[in-house]
Scaffold this active site. Structure first.
Site, PDB file in Angstrom:
ATOM      1  CB  SER A  74     -26.859 -12.388   4.222  1.00  0.00           C
ATOM      2  OG  SER A  74     -27.677 -11.381   3.666  1.00  0.00           O
ATOM      3  CG  LEU A  76     -24.517  -8.850  10.330  1.00  0.00           C
ATOM      4  CD1 LEU A  76     -24.860  -9.641  11.572  1.00  0.00           C
ATOM      5  CD2 LEU A  76     -24.521  -7.356  10.641  1.00  0.00           C
ATOM      6  CD  GLN A  77     -19.532 -11.297   3.167  1.00  0.00           C
ATOM      7  OE1 GLN A  77     -20.256 -10.318   3.040  1.00  0.00           O
ATOM      8  NE2 GLN A  77     -18.974 -11.924   2.138  1.00  0.00           N
ATOM      9  NE  ARG A  78     -21.899  -7.214   1.135  1.00  0.00           N
ATOM     10  CZ  ARG A  78     -22.934  -7.965   1.515  1.00  0.00           C
ATOM     11  NH1 ARG A  78     -22.761  -8.965   2.348  1.00  0.00           N
ATOM     12  NH2 ARG A  78     -24.146  -7.712   1.070  1.00  0.00           N
ATOM     13  CG  ASP A 135     -27.740  -2.451  -3.994  1.00  0.00           C
ATOM     14  OD1 ASP A 135     -28.342  -1.563  -4.632  1.00  0.00           O
ATOM     15  OD2 ASP A 135     -28.289  -3.178  -3.156  1.00  0.00           O
ATOM     16  CG  ASN A 136     -29.665  -0.297  -8.042  1.00  0.00           C
ATOM     17  OD1 ASN A 136     -30.010   0.550  -8.864  1.00  0.00           O
ATOM     18  ND2 ASN A 136     -29.783  -0.116  -6.735  1.00  0.00           N
ATOM     19  CB  CYS A 193     -22.744  -8.429  -4.324  1.00  0.00           C
ATOM     20  SG  CYS A 193     -21.369  -7.462  -4.934  1.00  0.00           S
ATOM     21  CB  CYS A 343     -29.273 -21.473 -15.623  1.00  0.00           C
ATOM     22  SG  CYS A 343     -30.818 -20.817 -14.977  1.00  0.00           S
TER      23      CYS A 343
END
Lengths: 385, 134
Positions: A74, A76-78, A135-136, A193, A343
């Site tokens: 997941s 590899l998309q970016r 990323d955090n 993300c 939720c």
């Protein structure tokens, strides 16, 4: 930033960097400075991938990379520094190999570790510029504070969905990340993300803004993004700027700093520990209990914190405030009333309950298992998604 | 700050956010706290809307932007709404759209139409920006 002592170029490097050497803003002197420079990138993910590729191609002599993660499909998309055959490999190994292929003149210094308060100062000491590809929030505050304390510029970037931001913090005379955000957001109120998604090209766009700013800092050319936060909206394709000033009361770079050494950033960001009750965990209501209350005509106020598109799939009623709007819309809620937050699965609502309880909503509880549990155990007509 | 939708050269305001005046001389000038601006952008994003303008008053002054207002306006396409205040009472309200290039910015007046009541609120100081892609 201490300007690196220029490092002479070999003949093949002169050919390689020909398009730089003809530019008056770079030239041989500038390229030699780039070669002598040591840049540390924290994270070899969405932002780190493009910026490392371009900084490597541009001839940055030493690229440090801090990462401990493994390439997932997941990513590899970016995360374009990694390829399909790299899935399952250490990101560090994959990134280093790719960088060597792009430019063998670059020395890659891998740090296979999580950046921590214990190792950050030591890792940073050998670098001229730090690029934040984290990323955090905990690591972002750690990078910021370590940069301020060691007097190194922090080239910041962040992305979410279609939006991104970039700035240069901790440059001489300029603000730091804490001047803008003294406190982290309450845990769980900002989706990551992984939860909220990100358009694959966006970290490319923002990462390359970071790479551009890094090269400008190394060259000492142009107007760096110091005191300016650049906002990128890819959906509208609009770039906007917000002026940010150095805050004299900033706890780390202000006139009377209270943070003079690295702290426990997980605790600071509330992403670890704390008594269950204080975090809102344990304040739960089962779907059976809610169903019984509903049947008895004693239904508490429900708060649905899902995104608007989820409401179109199904709903079990109540007030709707998407999770990320809750902090700004607290005024719509009565802290003295019983409030059952839900939720899809109970995960996001649990975080909202923890936040609400911190803000004095002592009677806020989480609907355990969310709509999924409701659909399983109370009303099978409610759609599961 | 004004949140809403911009379509076909028109801006429809749905939410007016009251912000702190961060300028050291708040009676003469205004400056937004960047944290409030980011919080408003984030709120707009959550509502599927955008920041469509900014409003402020001119105590004892006319309902048109000052030279400082133009110098400090950097968001093209946004409405800069000015209300004249005389003796503590709100007077005329006019709206000006920022047009032109960054080098040659100018305000173009636009008609103000009062429609449905606009929601009002304060911009919470919650950090915008989200974790980078991991």
């Amino acid at each position: 930033m201490a300007t690196p002592t220029p490092s002479a170029l070999a003949d093949d490097e002169v050919q390689r960097y020909a398009r730089h050497l003809v530019m008056p803003e770079v030239g041989r002197d500038g390229q030699e400075r780039i070669k002598a420079a040591r840049v540390l990138c924290v994270g070899a993910g969405g932002l780190g991938s493009p910026l490392l590729l371009y900084l490597g191609a541009a001839g940055v002599g030493t690229l440090g990379i801090v990462d401990f993660d493994v390439v997932d499909v997941s990513n590899l998309q970016r995360q374009v520094i990694h390829g399909t055959p790299d899935v399952g490999r250490k990101k560090l190994a994959s990134a280093a190999e790719r960088l060597r292929a792009v430019n063998p003149h670059v020395q890659v210094r891998p740090f296979e570790t999580r950046l921590t308060s214990q190792n950050a100062m030591e890792i940073l000491q050998d670098f001229d510029v730090v690029v934040d590809g984290t990323d955090n929030f905990a690591t972002r505050y750690l990078v910021n504070d370590a940069c301020v304390l060691s007097g190194k510029p922090n080239v910041h970037g962040a992305v979410f969905r279609f939006e991104g931001q970039a700035s240069v913090f901790s440059a001489p005379g300029g603000p730091c990340y804490r001047c803008l955000y003294p406190e982290p957001p309450p845990p769980g109120t900002v989706p990551s993300c992984a939860e909220g998604g990100v358009l694959g090209i966006l970290p490319g766009l923002v990462g390359l803004i970071q790479a551009t700013e890094t090269l400008k800092l190394l060259l000492g050319k142009g107007d760096p993004l110091v005191g300016r936060l650049l906002l990128v909206d890819a959906l509208a394709m609009r770039f906007r700027e917000v002026k940010i000033r150095k805050d004299p009361a900033c706890p780390v770079c202000g006139e009377r700093p209270t943070v003079t050494g690295l702290i426990d950033y997980e605790a600071f960001c509330g992403t670890r520990g704390g008594p269950l009750e204080a975090r809102g965990m344990g304040a739960e209501m089962t779907v059976e209990e809610l169903a019984a209350r509903r049947q008895a005509g004693d239904e508490p106020l429900l708060l649905d914190v899902r995104e608007p598109h989820e409401l179109r799939i199904c709903s079990i009623g109540g007030l709707h405030i998407p999770m990320n709007e809750v902090p700004a819309r607290l005024g719509e809620l009565d802290p003295s009333r019983e409030l059952v937050v839900y939720c899809r699965s109970g995960a996001r609502s649990g975080q909202v309950v923890a936040f609400l309880r911190q803000r004095g909503f002592a009677r806020a509880v989480n609907l355990t298992g969310g709509i999924l549990a409701w659909a399983d155990r109370v009303d099978q007509k409610v759609a599961k998604y | 700050m004004l949140l809403g939708r911009a379509e076909g050269g028109e801006r429809r305001v749905t939410l007016a956010l009251r912000c702190r005046n961060a300028d050291p001389a708040p009676r003469r000038r205004y400056a937004l706290d960047p944290r409030e601006l980011l919080a408003a952008l984030k709120l707009a994003r959550g509502r599927g809307e955008e920041v469509v303008g900014f409003y402020h008053s001119h105590p004892g002054g006319p309902a048109r932007p000052s030279a400082a207002d133009l110098a400090e306006a950097h968001w093209p396409g946004c409405a800069y709404v000015v209300t004249a205040v005389e003796g503590g009472c709100a007077g005329e309200t006019r709206s000006f759209v920022l047009a032109g290039s960054e080098e040659e910015r100018r305000f173009a007046e636009e008609p103000v139409e009062r429609g449905l009541p606009v929601e009002a609120g304060g911009a919470g100081l919650t950090p915008g920006g989200a974790p980078a892609a991991g």
